[in-house]
Design a protein around this motif. Structure first.
Motif, PDB file in Angstrom:
ATOM      1  N   TYR A 162      23.621 -33.785 -27.673  1.00 35.63           N
ATOM      2  CA  TYR A 162      22.422 -33.133 -28.201  1.00 35.63           C
ATOM      3  C   TYR A 162      21.457 -34.183 -28.755  1.00 35.63           C
ATOM      4  CZ  TYR A 162      19.520 -29.706 -30.608  1.00 35.63           C
ATOM      5  OH  TYR A 162      18.459 -28.937 -31.020  1.00 35.63           O
ATOM      6  N   TYR A 163      22.003 -35.174 -29.454  1.00 34.04           N
ATOM      7  CA  TYR A 163      21.190 -36.262 -29.996  1.00 34.04           C
ATOM      8  C   TYR A 163      20.478 -37.012 -28.866  1.00 34.04           C
ATOM      9  CZ  TYR A 163      20.046 -40.731 -32.241  1.00 34.04           C
ATOM     10  OH  TYR A 163      19.390 -41.844 -32.693  1.00 34.04           O
TER      11      TYR A 163
ATOM     12  N   GLU B 274      19.616 -36.012 -26.006  1.00 40.43           N
ATOM     13  CA  GLU B 274      18.563 -35.201 -25.399  1.00 40.43           C
ATOM     14  C   GLU B 274      17.337 -35.099 -26.301  1.00 40.43           C
ATOM     15  OE1 GLU B 274      17.853 -30.719 -23.543  1.00 40.43           O
ATOM     16  OE2 GLU B 274      19.869 -31.382 -24.048  1.00 40.43           O
ATOM     17  N   LYS B 275      17.549 -34.798 -27.572  1.00 39.42           N
ATOM     18  CA  LYS B 275      16.434 -34.509 -28.473  1.00 39.42           C
ATOM     19  C   LYS B 275      15.774 -35.757 -29.059  1.00 39.42           C
ATOM     20  CE  LYS B 275      16.759 -30.101 -27.956  1.00 39.42           C
ATOM     21  NZ  LYS B 275      15.706 -29.361 -27.219  1.00 39.42           N
ATOM     22  N   VAL B 276      16.558 -36.772 -29.376  1.00 42.35           N
ATOM     23  CA  VAL B 276      16.006 -37.978 -30.007  1.00 42.35           C
ATOM     24  C   VAL B 276      15.624 -39.031 -28.972  1.00 42.35           C
ATOM     25  CG1 VAL B 276      16.460 -39.868 -31.634  1.00 42.35           C
ATOM     26  CG2 VAL B 276      17.251 -37.551 -32.151  1.00 42.35           C
TER      27      VAL B 276
ATOM     28  N   GLY C 290      15.360 -38.377 -25.623  1.00 40.66           N
ATOM     29  CA  GLY C 290      14.588 -37.788 -24.535  1.00 40.66           C
ATOM     30  C   GLY C 290      15.275 -37.783 -23.188  1.00 40.66           C
TER      31      GLY C 290
ATOM     32  N   LYS D 218      12.527 -39.497 -36.422  1.00 35.66           N
ATOM     33  CA  LYS D 218      12.651 -38.675 -35.208  1.00 35.66           C
ATOM     34  C   LYS D 218      13.785 -37.665 -35.348  1.00 35.66           C
ATOM     35  CE  LYS D 218      11.917 -37.689 -30.790  1.00 35.66           C
ATOM     36  NZ  LYS D 218      10.725 -36.947 -30.331  1.00 35.66           N
TER      37      LYS D 218
ATOM     38  N   GLN E  87      12.430 -34.942 -37.493  1.00 36.80           N
ATOM     39  CA  GLN E  87      11.451 -34.135 -36.753  1.00 36.80           C
ATOM     40  C   GLN E  87      12.140 -33.116 -35.858  1.00 36.80           C
ATOM     41  OE1 GLN E  87       8.076 -35.993 -34.698  1.00 36.80           O
ATOM     42  NE2 GLN E  87       8.515 -37.864 -35.815  1.00 36.80           N
ATOM     43  N   GLU E  88      13.204 -33.526 -35.199  1.00 38.22           N
ATOM     44  CA  GLU E  88      13.894 -32.668 -34.236  1.00 38.22           C
ATOM     45  C   GLU E  88      14.898 -31.715 -34.892  1.00 38.22           C
ATOM     46  OE1 GLU E  88      13.203 -32.322 -31.146  1.00 38.22           O
ATOM     47  OE2 GLU E  88      11.760 -33.963 -30.978  1.00 38.22           O
ATOM     48  N   LYS E  89      15.031 -31.804 -36.221  1.00 31.61           N
ATOM     49  CA  LYS E  89      15.932 -30.905 -36.965  1.00 31.61           C
ATOM     50  C   LYS E  89      17.346 -30.910 -36.372  1.00 31.61           C
ATOM     51  CE  LYS E  89      12.080 -27.825 -38.210  1.00 31.61           C
ATOM     52  NZ  LYS E  89      11.858 -28.438 -39.526  1.00 31.61           N
ATOM     53  N   ILE E  90      17.829 -32.110 -36.074  1.00 34.22           N
ATOM     54  CA  ILE E  90      19.130 -32.276 -35.436  1.00 34.22           C
ATOM     55  C   ILE E  90      20.257 -31.648 -36.259  1.00 34.22           C
ATOM     56  CG2 ILE E  90      20.829 -33.980 -34.668  1.00 34.22           C
ATOM     57  CD1 ILE E  90      18.417 -33.893 -32.874  1.00 34.22           C
TER      58      ILE E  90
ATOM     59  N   ASN F 173      20.446 -27.833 -36.245  1.00 31.62           N
ATOM     60  CA  ASN F 173      20.979 -27.332 -34.988  1.00 31.62           C
ATOM     61  C   ASN F 173      22.487 -27.524 -34.890  1.00 31.62           C
ATOM     62  OD1 ASN F 173      18.735 -26.347 -33.062  1.00 31.62           O
ATOM     63  ND2 ASN F 173      17.880 -28.202 -33.938  1.00 31.62           N
TER      64      ASN F 173
END
Length: 334
Positions: free
Chosen positions: A162-163, A165-167, A169, A314, A317-320, A323
């Motif tokens: 997940y990290y 993908e979101k952080v 990209g 980052k 920002q992505e609220k990792i 989630n």
């Protein structure tokens, strides 16, 4: 506004390198506040008049590298690291960053900030280079846990995927399991069972990855037990450092013709050095605790600290973490 709690006294180059990095980063991160913990007088002298979006909290103690981690966080309650962790626990800051004692940072993450419900063991995760891309790969765990269970490796793989993908990209990150062979029945019981759990999970599991394939870029995320992960991490860091040193030494100390050849391939050499520029990847993230906890090398300079601050921003920002909490809460109900 996002708020990062920074242990300004951790690391070999503290607080100078940390202050320089904060001053550089804050010019780009207008929605981020920095709280610096440590020797208030010294920090303010280094900050000068450029202190907007920066708060300084005075602390009287420092946790040293030689301190026993759990004992240190209990006995040095006014240390820059512990007070910073308390700010995160109390909701006064959103993330913790330190260059200090790794064990003490881990202890602060687990015992002060606390684990995410449903995550049995947090894991440390750095980003490392690969030969055919500038993206690198994430490896988890690299030392937070000496012993592991299959369920731990599954949880780490999910969080790291997940990290990535979101952080970072990366769409649908490829997840590999570090093992001593490519076949599904390779390794001990822990790795064989972890293989099956990963195969049945929702992550994009591509199978086992052997040690000699790590830098080939075959996977975006590598799951491994903490003991093996730490040994592999130190080996990669040490080998890359030695190779670059030997290359420079050979080019500079073997006569004028070799030096001339070095000038001709200067651009290519810069590209090689850039591949192993770990500063740009930021720090190692402790995944599985209730807030972002990030650690970078104690010897890091301003540049590495700067990139780590941007990495933390980052993550926020992505609220990792939110989630992760939602994901593992759902799993516990099923």
């Amino acid at each position: 506004m996002r708020t990062i709690a920074i242990d300004a006294m951790g690391g070999e180059n503290a607080p100078e390198a940390i202050i320089q990095a904060v001053l550089r980063a804050k010019k780009e991160l207008s929605k981020t506040k920095f709280i610096l913990f440590g020797d208030q007088k010294r920090i303010k002298e280094l900050l000068g008049s450029d202190s907007s979006h920066i708060e300084v909290v005075n602390t009287s103690e420092i946790i040293l590298d030689e301190d026993e981690p759990v004992k240190a966080i209990r006995s040095k309650k006014d240390s820059s690291l512990v007070v910073a962790a308390q700010y995160v626990k109390q909701g006064k800051a959103d993330a913790l960053f330190s260059l200090g004692n790794t064990g003490a940072i881990l202890a602060c993450g687990i015992f002060i900030i606390g684990r995410i419900k449903g995550v049995a063991r947090p894991g440390f995760m750095p980003t490392l280079p690969v030969k055919n891309s500038d993206d690198g790969f994430n490896m988890i765990d690299v030392g937070a846990n000496a012993k592991s269970k299959p369920e731990y490796l599954l949880a780490w793989a999910k969080m790291a995927s997940y990290y990535a993908e979101k952080v970072r990209g990366i769409k649908n990150p490829r997840v590999g399991l570090l093992n001593n062979g490519s076949e599904s029945d390779k390794g001990d019981d822990v790795h064989q069972k972890a293989y099956q759990l990963l195969l049945e999970s929702k992550v994009n599991f591509i199978g086992n990855i052997e040690g000699n394939e790590l830098l080939d870029g075959k996977a975006d995320v590598i799951a491994t037990d903490g003991f093996t992960g730490n040994a592999v991490l130190k080996n990669i860091e040490g080998t890359s450092s030695v190779l670059i040193h030997l290359l420079k030494e050979s080019l500079l100390n073997n006569g004028p013709f070799v030096k001339l050849g070095a000038l001709m391939i200067k651009k290519a050499l810069k590209g090689l050095v850039s591949k192993f520029d770990v500063d740009k990847y930021g720090g190692a993230v402790l995944l599985g605790v209730n807030a972002p906890v990030v650690k970078t090398h104690g010897r890091s300079g301003q540049r590495a600290v700067y990139f780590t601050i941007k990495q933390i921003d980052k993550i926020l920002q992505e609220k990792i973490i939110d989630n992760f909490k939602a994901e593992f809460a759902v799993e516990n109900k099923e």
